[in-house]
Design a protein around this motif. Sequence first.
Motif, mmCIF file in Angstrom:
data_model
loop_
_atom_site.group_PDB
_atom_site.id
_atom_site.type_symbol
_atom_site.label_atom_id
_atom_site.label_comp_id
_atom_site.label_asym_id
_atom_site.label_seq_id
_atom_site.Cartn_x
_atom_site.Cartn_y
_atom_site.Cartn_z
ATOM 1 N N GLU A 16 0.764 -1.342 -0.055
ATOM 2 C CA GLU A 16 0.043 -0.204 -0.013
ATOM 3 C C GLU A 16 0.854 1.424 -0.043
ATOM 4 O O GLU A 16 2.080 1.426 0.497
ATOM 5 C CB GLU A 16 -0.931 0.193 1.187
ATOM 6 C CG GLU A 16 -2.044 -1.062 1.207
ATOM 7 C CD GLU A 16 -2.857 -0.881 0.167
ATOM 8 O OE1 GLU A 16 -3.460 0.025 0.119
ATOM 9 O OE2 GLU A 16 -3.334 -1.993 -0.293
ATOM 10 N N TYR A 17 0.283 2.534 -0.684
ATOM 11 C CA TYR A 17 0.964 3.719 -0.590
ATOM 12 C C TYR A 17 0.882 4.304 0.792
ATOM 13 O O TYR A 17 -0.196 4.327 1.161
ATOM 14 C CB TYR A 17 0.362 4.507 -1.697
ATOM 15 C CG TYR A 17 0.913 5.947 -1.946
ATOM 16 C CD1 TYR A 17 2.182 6.092 -2.368
ATOM 17 C CD2 TYR A 17 0.297 6.836 -1.630
ATOM 18 C CE1 TYR A 17 2.926 7.379 -2.491
ATOM 19 C CE2 TYR A 17 0.973 8.290 -1.522
ATOM 20 C CZ TYR A 17 2.305 8.241 -2.036
ATOM 21 O OH TYR A 17 2.674 9.668 -2.130
ATOM 22 N N ASP A 18 1.698 5.027 1.291
ATOM 23 C CA ASP A 18 1.968 5.624 2.563
ATOM 24 C C ASP A 18 2.166 7.206 2.166
ATOM 25 O O ASP A 18 3.235 7.594 1.669
ATOM 26 C CB ASP A 18 2.988 5.281 3.431
ATOM 27 C CG ASP A 18 2.927 5.830 4.921
ATOM 28 O OD1 ASP A 18 2.130 6.682 5.008
ATOM 29 O OD2 ASP A 18 3.735 5.598 5.805
ATOM 30 N N ASN A 23 6.241 6.491 -0.053
ATOM 31 C CA ASN A 23 6.901 5.032 -0.290
ATOM 32 C C ASN A 23 5.688 4.042 -0.117
ATOM 33 O O ASN A 23 4.527 4.253 0.414
ATOM 34 C CB ASN A 23 7.940 4.735 0.744
ATOM 35 C CG ASN A 23 9.207 5.607 0.796
ATOM 36 O OD1 ASN A 23 9.424 6.169 -0.637
ATOM 37 N ND2 ASN A 23 9.868 5.804 1.700
ATOM 38 N N TYR A 24 5.885 2.885 -0.891
ATOM 39 C CA TYR A 24 5.102 2.046 -0.844
ATOM 40 C C TYR A 24 5.706 0.914 0.000
ATOM 41 O O TYR A 24 6.897 0.647 0.279
ATOM 42 C CB TYR A 24 5.189 1.230 -2.413
ATOM 43 C CG TYR A 24 4.113 2.179 -3.278
ATOM 44 C CD1 TYR A 24 2.785 1.842 -3.401
ATOM 45 C CD2 TYR A 24 4.629 3.104 -4.207
ATOM 46 C CE1 TYR A 24 1.895 2.554 -4.224
ATOM 47 C CE2 TYR A 24 4.078 3.776 -5.057
ATOM 48 C CZ TYR A 24 2.748 3.810 -5.138
ATOM 49 O OH TYR A 24 1.811 4.267 -5.745
ATOM 50 N N ASP A 27 5.955 -5.723 -0.826
ATOM 51 C CA ASP A 27 4.754 -6.801 -1.233
ATOM 52 C C ASP A 27 4.575 -7.758 -0.235
ATOM 53 O O ASP A 27 5.676 -8.303 0.491
ATOM 54 C CB ASP A 27 5.388 -7.193 -2.601
ATOM 55 C CG ASP A 27 4.935 -6.040 -3.854
ATOM 56 O OD1 ASP A 27 4.485 -5.038 -3.457
ATOM 57 O OD2 ASP A 27 5.732 -6.535 -4.717
#
Length: 100
Positions: A16-18, A23-24, A27
């Motif tokens: 998920e995008y923060d 940043n992501y 996975d």
Amino acid sequence: MRYDTPVYFQKITPGEYDPKTGNYADDTVEEAMRYASIMDTGTDMLKLVYDGPKQGSLTIQLQNHYEEPFDRIRVRNTLYNVDYSRELRTKQVFVVSEVQ
């Protein structure tokens, strides 16, 4: 034919995008283990699927169908993409090639 090699079907969920950091997240990978019979892919099948020989391809045969969605297959410590799949009455066959 022995179905004695563990095969892991991997489902990858992207991070998920923060918005605070920009940043992501990493996975996440979920694995489901099944036992399979694994052999090198024959030359006839290589010609049919790949139009010639391809390094690192295997034929994986399961005793039962695997119904869940998955992204790739892991055998030991090597990752594979599915190039060809066939469902028989009770068995399922995958022709896979190594992820580059």
